[in-house]
Design a protein around this motif. Structure first.
Motif, PDB file in Angstrom:
ATOM      1  N   VAL A 165       2.428   1.702  -3.474  1.00  0.00           N
ATOM      2  CA  VAL A 165       1.408   2.117  -4.439  1.00  0.00           C
ATOM      3  C   VAL A 165       1.044   3.587  -4.224  1.00  0.00           C
ATOM      4  O   VAL A 165       0.905   4.355  -5.187  1.00  0.00           O
ATOM      5  CB  VAL A 165       0.160   1.211  -4.315  1.00  0.00           C
ATOM      6  CG1 VAL A 165      -1.047   1.814  -5.014  1.00  0.00           C
ATOM      7  CG2 VAL A 165       0.453  -0.174  -4.884  1.00  0.00           C
ATOM      8  N   ARG A 166       0.914   3.994  -2.962  1.00  0.00           N
ATOM      9  CA  ARG A 166       0.590   5.390  -2.657  1.00  0.00           C
ATOM     10  C   ARG A 166       1.713   6.315  -3.102  1.00  0.00           C
ATOM     11  O   ARG A 166       1.479   7.393  -3.664  1.00  0.00           O
ATOM     12  CB  ARG A 166       0.323   5.526  -1.159  1.00  0.00           C
ATOM     13  CG  ARG A 166      -0.036   6.933  -0.721  1.00  0.00           C
ATOM     14  CD  ARG A 166      -0.681   7.017   0.653  1.00  0.00           C
ATOM     15  NE  ARG A 166      -0.428   5.925   1.541  1.00  0.00           N
ATOM     16  CZ  ARG A 166       0.328   5.994   2.655  1.00  0.00           C
ATOM     17  NH1 ARG A 166       0.939   7.116   2.971  1.00  0.00           N
ATOM     18  NH2 ARG A 166       0.468   4.944   3.432  1.00  0.00           N
ATOM     19  N   LYS A 191       3.914   5.782  -5.498  1.00  0.00           N
ATOM     20  CA  LYS A 191       3.930   5.855  -6.963  1.00  0.00           C
ATOM     21  C   LYS A 191       2.757   6.678  -7.496  1.00  0.00           C
ATOM     22  O   LYS A 191       2.892   7.404  -8.487  1.00  0.00           O
ATOM     23  CB  LYS A 191       3.927   4.449  -7.567  1.00  0.00           C
ATOM     24  CG  LYS A 191       5.190   3.660  -7.231  1.00  0.00           C
ATOM     25  CD  LYS A 191       5.440   2.527  -8.188  1.00  0.00           C
ATOM     26  CE  LYS A 191       5.965   3.038  -9.510  1.00  0.00           C
ATOM     27  NZ  LYS A 191       6.459   1.987 -10.395  1.00  0.00           N
ATOM     28  N   ALA A 192       1.597   6.580  -6.845  1.00  0.00           N
ATOM     29  CA  ALA A 192       0.435   7.368  -7.254  1.00  0.00           C
ATOM     30  C   ALA A 192       0.701   8.865  -7.096  1.00  0.00           C
ATOM     31  O   ALA A 192       0.120   9.684  -7.816  1.00  0.00           O
ATOM     32  CB  ALA A 192      -0.792   6.962  -6.437  1.00  0.00           C
ATOM     33  N   LYS A 193       1.609   9.215  -6.170  1.00  0.00           N
ATOM     34  CA  LYS A 193       1.968  10.622  -5.948  1.00  0.00           C
ATOM     35  C   LYS A 193       3.192  11.043  -6.764  1.00  0.00           C
ATOM     36  O   LYS A 193       3.705  12.145  -6.590  1.00  0.00           O
ATOM     37  CB  LYS A 193       2.232  10.860  -4.458  1.00  0.00           C
ATOM     38  CG  LYS A 193       0.976  10.722  -3.593  1.00  0.00           C
ATOM     39  CD  LYS A 193       1.267  11.050  -2.130  1.00  0.00           C
ATOM     40  CE  LYS A 193      -0.032  11.001  -1.308  1.00  0.00           C
ATOM     41  NZ  LYS A 193       0.160  11.473   0.074  1.00  0.00           N
ATOM     42  N   ARG A 230     -10.010   0.436  -3.398  1.00  0.00           N
ATOM     43  CA  ARG A 230      -9.464   1.801  -3.436  1.00  0.00           C
ATOM     44  C   ARG A 230      -9.125   2.256  -4.854  1.00  0.00           C
ATOM     45  O   ARG A 230      -8.545   1.501  -5.635  1.00  0.00           O
ATOM     46  CB  ARG A 230      -8.225   1.891  -2.543  1.00  0.00           C
ATOM     47  CG  ARG A 230      -8.551   1.596  -1.096  1.00  0.00           C
ATOM     48  CD  ARG A 230      -7.374   1.806  -0.209  1.00  0.00           C
ATOM     49  NE  ARG A 230      -7.696   1.435   1.163  1.00  0.00           N
ATOM     50  CZ  ARG A 230      -6.862   1.533   2.186  1.00  0.00           C
ATOM     51  NH1 ARG A 230      -5.636   2.001   1.976  1.00  0.00           N
ATOM     52  NH2 ARG A 230      -7.236   1.183   3.401  1.00  0.00           N
ATOM     53  N   GLY A 231      -9.427   3.529  -5.130  1.00  0.00           N
ATOM     54  CA  GLY A 231      -9.252   4.074  -6.465  1.00  0.00           C
ATOM     55  C   GLY A 231      -7.814   4.247  -6.910  1.00  0.00           C
ATOM     56  O   GLY A 231      -7.511   4.102  -8.095  1.00  0.00           O
ATOM     57  N   TYR A 232      -6.890   4.556  -5.970  1.00  0.00           N
ATOM     58  CA  TYR A 232      -5.496   4.811  -6.370  1.00  0.00           C
ATOM     59  C   TYR A 232      -4.693   3.528  -6.577  1.00  0.00           C
ATOM     60  O   TYR A 232      -3.568   3.566  -7.063  1.00  0.00           O
ATOM     61  CB  TYR A 232      -4.790   5.707  -5.342  1.00  0.00           C
ATOM     62  CG  TYR A 232      -4.638   5.102  -3.962  1.00  0.00           C
ATOM     63  CD1 TYR A 232      -3.484   4.396  -3.612  1.00  0.00           C
ATOM     64  CD2 TYR A 232      -5.630   5.246  -3.000  1.00  0.00           C
ATOM     65  CE1 TYR A 232      -3.340   3.843  -2.352  1.00  0.00           C
ATOM     66  CE2 TYR A 232      -5.493   4.703  -1.734  1.00  0.00           C
ATOM     67  CZ  TYR A 232      -4.353   3.996  -1.413  1.00  0.00           C
ATOM     68  OH  TYR A 232      -4.211   3.452  -0.168  1.00  0.00           O
ATOM     69  N   VAL A 233      -5.268   2.387  -6.204  1.00  0.00           N
ATOM     70  CA  VAL A 233      -4.585   1.104  -6.398  1.00  0.00           C
ATOM     71  C   VAL A 233      -4.810   0.650  -7.840  1.00  0.00           C
ATOM     72  O   VAL A 233      -5.951   0.591  -8.305  1.00  0.00           O
ATOM     73  CB  VAL A 233      -5.098   0.045  -5.406  1.00  0.00           C
ATOM     74  CG1 VAL A 233      -4.437  -1.300  -5.654  1.00  0.00           C
ATOM     75  CG2 VAL A 233      -4.858   0.498  -3.968  1.00  0.00           C
ATOM     76  N   PRO A 234      -3.740   0.338  -8.581  1.00  0.00           N
ATOM     77  CA  PRO A 234      -3.885   0.011 -10.016  1.00  0.00           C
ATOM     78  C   PRO A 234      -4.750  -1.227 -10.264  1.00  0.00           C
ATOM     79  O   PRO A 234      -4.685  -2.203  -9.516  1.00  0.00           O
ATOM     80  CB  PRO A 234      -2.447  -0.246 -10.471  1.00  0.00           C
ATOM     81  CG  PRO A 234      -1.580   0.370  -9.433  1.00  0.00           C
ATOM     82  CD  PRO A 234      -2.335   0.304  -8.149  1.00  0.00           C
ATOM     83  N   GLU A 289       0.837  -1.213   0.000  1.00  0.00           N
ATOM     84  CA  GLU A 289       0.000   0.000   0.000  1.00  0.00           C
ATOM     85  C   GLU A 289       0.863   1.251   0.000  1.00  0.00           C
ATOM     86  O   GLU A 289       0.562   2.215  -0.722  1.00  0.00           O
ATOM     87  CB  GLU A 289      -0.929  -0.001   1.225  1.00  0.00           C
ATOM     88  CG  GLU A 289      -1.968   1.109   1.224  1.00  0.00           C
ATOM     89  CD  GLU A 289      -1.448   2.477   1.660  1.00  0.00           C
ATOM     90  OE1 GLU A 289      -1.977   3.510   1.188  1.00  0.00           O
ATOM     91  OE2 GLU A 289      -0.488   2.521   2.476  1.00  0.00           O
TER      92      GLU A 289
END
Length: 299
Positions: A194-195, A197-199, A248-252, A191
């Motif tokens: 992923v967070r 990388k999403a940022k 969750r939306g930000y998880v690919p 998590e």
């Protein structure tokens, strides 16, 4: 820090204890020879550094209860931030980092930070002899993970790294945010990666570096393939947190698709090949349900 006078990198180490034995204490005492070390102890019975036999230089935090891996890591990292460290090496109590790794990983982070200020995490390839040697790095792919052999010396862009052995760039710790306390254990590392990388931050594997690390308990052999073995309670967290992250939306979607494929396979393996079968099956299904209804924290 006198052991590293030529360094601009000021690394520190966080080790999370849970019911440690003498070997765990000995490992921590070796680690503090290299860098400042924080030991966060999640053991239910509160102890002291001297009672455990820890080196006096170790910053020991006794929680007196199991607050989960995420909270313990956050406690340790915050202490290193307060001490002015620029990077944090994270280790499980049973990891065996070499002197070379303790030296090379912070140096790799320092070098990469000069090129890319948005590097979040760098980690070695890990080696678990029980599971067949050196594990590949991982990128998410539709329906299955893409495995990247750890060869060469160039850093590899990856989608996540396991916590133990990873080196966090503390310059961006506040921007990404701490590990998620409510996940407690399992998928905490995924998590956070992923967070990050999403940022827009980078997660990098260092193929030339190795960490000896045992993933899970005794492996279970199923049709010629080894799977990490865990207790029923760990399987509760695994199913619960996987389900929570799928929502969750930000998880690919690439990761979500692989988990949706794996879940029934895991359920079959835990319910058929791991004993006690009913406990594994019951807690896995309970975790699935709690993930769906949004229950988090400790079981």
């Amino acid at each position: 820090m006198s052991g590293h006078p030529a360094r601009c990198e000021r690394a520190g180490i966080v080790v999370v204890f849970y019911r440690p034995d003498e070997a765990c204490v000995a490992r921590a005492n070796r680690l503090v020879q290299a860098w400042p070390c924080v030991v966060v102890d999640n053991t239910e019975q509160r102890s002291t550094a001297s009672a455990l036999g820890l080196d006096a230089r170790i910053d020991y935090v006794a929680n007196g209860r199991n607050l989960g891996i995420a909270t313990a890591l956050n406690q340790g990292v915050e202490r290193l931030v307060a001490a002015g460290c620029t990077s944090a090496l994270l280790f499980d109590q049973d990891s065996e980092p070499s002197v070379e790794l303790l030296d090379a990983l912070p140096q790799t982070m320092a070098d990469e930070r000069m090129r890319n200020a948005r590097v979040a995490l760098i980690g070695p390839a890990y080696e678990d002899a029980r599971l067949g040697g050196v594990a590949p790095f991982v990128r998410f792919g539709a329906l299955k993970l893409r495995r990247i052999a750890p060869v060469g010396t160039e850093l590899v862009d990856v989608d996540f790294l396991i916590t133990s052995g990873s080196c966090v760039n503390l310059a961006v710790w506040r921007d990404i945010g701490p590990m998620e306390d409510q996940l407690f254990i399992d998928f905490v590392d995924l998590e956070w990666c992923v967070r990050a990388k999403a940022k827009g931050f980078a997660v990098l594997g260092a193929p030339a570096l190795r960490l000896t690390h045992e993933l899970g308990g005794e492996p279970v052999l199923v049709f010629g393939r080894s799977y990490p073995g865990h207790g029923p309670v760990r399987h509760y967290y695994l199913f619960r947190n996987a389900t929570a992250l799928i929502k969750r939306g930000y998880v690919p979607w690439s990761w979500k698709s692989t988990e949706l494929v794996k879940m029934p396979v895991r359920l079959a393996i835990y319910g058929i090949f791991m004993r006690p079968r009913f406990a594994h099956l019951r807690l896995s299904l309970l975790g699935l349900w709690h993930g769906l209804i949004g229950r988090t924290g400790a079981l």
